[in-house]
Design a protein around this motif. Structure first.
Motif, short mmCIF file in Angstrom:
data_model
loop_
_atom_site.label_atom_id
_atom_site.label_comp_id
_atom_site.label_asym_id
_atom_site.label_seq_id
_atom_site.Cartn_x
_atom_site.Cartn_y
_atom_site.Cartn_z
N ALA A 226 0.83 -1.20 0.00
CA ALA A 226 0.00 0.00 0.00
C ALA A 226 0.87 1.25 0.00
O ALA A 226 0.62 2.20 -0.74
N ARG B 53 3.88 6.07 -4.22
CA ARG B 53 4.92 6.81 -4.93
C ARG B 53 4.37 7.38 -6.24
O ARG B 53 3.83 6.65 -7.07
N GLY B 54 4.55 8.67 -6.42
CA GLY B 54 4.10 9.31 -7.64
C GLY B 54 2.62 9.66 -7.64
O GLY B 54 2.11 10.23 -8.60
N ARG B 55 1.95 9.31 -6.56
CA ARG B 55 0.52 9.60 -6.49
C ARG B 55 0.20 10.62 -5.42
O ARG B 55 -0.91 11.15 -5.38
N ARG C 209 3.95 1.55 -0.99
CA ARG C 209 4.74 1.69 -2.19
C ARG C 209 3.93 2.24 -3.37
O ARG C 209 4.45 3.00 -4.17
N THR C 210 2.68 1.85 -3.43
CA THR C 210 1.89 2.34 -4.55
C THR C 210 1.62 3.85 -4.43
O THR C 210 1.10 4.45 -5.36
N HIS D 42 11.76 2.75 6.41
CA HIS D 42 12.98 2.94 5.65
C HIS D 42 12.94 2.21 4.31
O HIS D 42 13.35 2.73 3.29
N THR D 43 12.40 1.01 4.32
CA THR D 43 12.38 0.25 3.07
C THR D 43 11.21 0.56 2.16
O THR D 43 11.31 0.43 0.96
N ASN D 44 10.10 0.97 2.74
CA ASN D 44 8.91 1.12 1.91
C ASN D 44 8.43 2.54 1.64
O ASN D 44 7.60 2.74 0.76
N LEU D 45 8.96 3.46 2.39
CA LEU D 45 8.52 4.83 2.17
C LEU D 45 9.34 5.43 1.04
O LEU D 45 10.56 5.47 1.11
N PRO D 46 8.70 5.89 -0.03
CA PRO D 46 9.43 6.52 -1.12
C PRO D 46 10.36 7.59 -0.54
O PRO D 46 9.96 8.36 0.32
N GLU D 47 11.58 7.58 -1.02
CA GLU D 47 12.58 8.45 -0.40
C GLU D 47 12.18 9.93 -0.41
O GLU D 47 11.67 10.45 -1.39
#
Lengths: 343, 343
Positions: B106, B111-113, B108-109, B130-135
DNA sequence: CTGAAAGCGCTAACAT
DNA sequence: ATGTTAGCGCTTTCAG
């Protein structure tokens, strides 16, 4: 951090990265693994907007709602969300539009961000939709007077529910003097509920004078209606409020004044919001499975997305309601709750 | 129907159309009008994804929530949405994640939205984010044990609220035998509330034996806790449930068994959900302004969006709670509601 | 199996 | 003031 960075780092082309990460095939298991590893190490996350620009899919559905107040809307959203999640869809909500301009703007910004829409808005008439709905965007309408092949419509059986409640009050409880606390004039649900009341009164208590007080679907307006009744000198034997919040307001007004409910005046509502079960006396009301309404809307929309050309059933789907008998109508001694179908 | 069609139809370049429709200037009032007219006639609506791909703005914020059940979350969403609308932002919600995998997907999707995130999730620890939150995606955490300069955190003052409630029960009402119906072990809010109970008991009723029943934040588990107490043979003088739904369940269990509330046993809760005011006896509880929590979270996030480099206050912000005295604690005769500050 | 290249629809330099 | 053009980050032909 884009797909290019991953490609460079993995020593392949962006196309291969795309293929590997999407599992489209066309890459060796070996290179796929290498690419996946690099992507994980770089914590690469694909850019949604860029992707959907070309795939023409957002996996998101938009919901245009008039307001977020009250349990009705939270339940509705929950129903939509539940069904959406089950299908891997996301939810873009837009609510509480003060005016038509506002609603129009909200609808327009959905273009390119959603694959379909669920719309519940009093302002959404045919011309509004025609001008503001991105062309050929699959859409499902909720609680709308609109008919026609353009969009599927899902409605609550307001008329049937109100009719059943009045029948319960008149036939099962034996009351004749039944007042209605109606909802706002310009509200479609309110109109239909009032119509159901009128029809049932004519049918079961022919000749009885109708007594209609106007409310705003709020607790406060229900309270005021209760006060008005008492001020008028003669209380009705039963009050049917067009929604639960008004019924509760009315109940409190009567309780404060020492009027016994349901002993002297019965009070019933419509919606079956969570509070209805907990208030004393527990509220007899018309149950609407709001969560199901949301769920159905999404399922319908999802079907449209899968088969865009699918014919829309000419008749609007209607979500059934039924009377839930509790304590506030006086039909039974306090205790268990029974349920019976409407119509 | 794209910007190109409008350009062709109006006899200008796409750049002019863009300028005209965005009001960026650089076009004659005359041509602007012509373009606008053509756009309206063609019912052109800009494509959101394409636009945000280049502007790097989506005017949307994402909300990652653990579940959509209960009034807590609907109130929270309402608070977020209210503030978002005031700033012209939209809301992409994602809720009810069964597992970590699910929550990760959830996130990851997004990102860009979205331009930023509000996250309320028990599973969202540091490494997960750290791993899943868009930087470098601006993010505000809600009710999280996490501390640090990475993200602003907004918490409910669970400890203070529980402490204040126990003080009310012990000092103002004079009860000594106060039981706690606690929440789930792995829940951060539940832990803090329990801690507040322990601290206040040690402070105000030193030496008293603690009595803690475990619940799940559901009405049913509260009901069970009530039954357990009765089965144990000796009822406590007061029950403090870690949330309102459990308090209500407990209340119903006691009521069914004919135990007087608050006469024999006082019952209080935490949250002040709408039902609390309507149940009989009206529930004394700790009020949390959930709508404000949502609103604050969004304001904080909006500030971050406006000034990305702004330093994050080292200390977590805490949203105050206070005890709302109603009827279920026995501190007053039924009637009006009074309020007092916690701590 | 892999890479190069052509866009998706739009905005923002850069020209004219 | 207007047009031309280069991308935004990605998927998807089309070659090799």
């Amino acid at each position: 951090m884009t797909i290019k960075d991953v490609a460079r780092e993995a020593g392949v082309s962006v196309a291969s990265v795309s293929r590997a990460l999407n599992g489209t095939g066309g890459v060796t298991a070996e290179t796929e693994k290498r690419i996946r590893d690099v992507a994980a190490r770089l914590r690469y996350i694909p850019h949604g907007a860029a992707r959907s620009l070309i795939t023409r899919r957002t996996h998101t559905i938009g919901a245009l709602l008039p307001d977020m107040y009250g349990e009705f809307f939270s339940e509705l959203i929950r129903g939509i969300d539940l069904a959406a999640r089950a299908r891997g869809l996301h939810l873009l909500v837009s609510s509480a539009h003060d005016g038509v301009e506002d609603a129009a703007a909200a609808l327009r910004t959905m273009r390119g961000r959603v694959d379909g829409m669920i719309i519940l808005s009093p302002r959404a008439d045919a011309s509004f939709l025609h001008t503001n709905l991105p062309e050929s965007l699959p859409t499902v309408l909720l609680n709308s007077p609109l008919r026609g092949p353009r969009y599927p419509v899902l409605n609550i059986d307001n008329h049937g529910g109100a009719h059943a409640m009045v029948r319960h009050l008149a036939v099962e409880c034996g009351y004749r003097d039944i007042a209605l606390v109606a909802g706002p004039h310009d509200n479609y649900d309110a109109q239909q509920r009032e119509e159901g009341y009128r029809a049932a009164m004519a049918e079961f208590v022919p000749g009885a004078a109708l007594r209609i007080l106007r409310g705003e679907f709020t607790e406060e307006s229900g309270y005021r209606a209760g006060c008005e009744m008492m001020a008028s000198g003669k209380l009705p034997r039963a009050v049917f409020a067009a929604n639960d919040m008004m019924a509760i307001g009315c109940l409190l007004a009567l309780r404060e004044a020492g009027v016994e409910v349901p002993g002297s005046v019965a009070v019933t509502g419509f919606d079956d919001i969570p509070i209805a079960r907990y208030i004393t006396p527990a509220l007899t009301t018309v149950q609407v499975r709001i969560v199901d309404l949301g769920r159905s809307a999404l399922e319908r929309l999802a079907a449209l997305l899968d088969a865009p050309d699918q014919a829309t059933p000419p008749e609007a789907d209607t979500l059934g309601c039924h009377v839930v008998v509790r304590d506030s109508c006086g039909a039974r001694s306090p205790g268990k709750t029974s349920t019976k179908k409407a119509r």
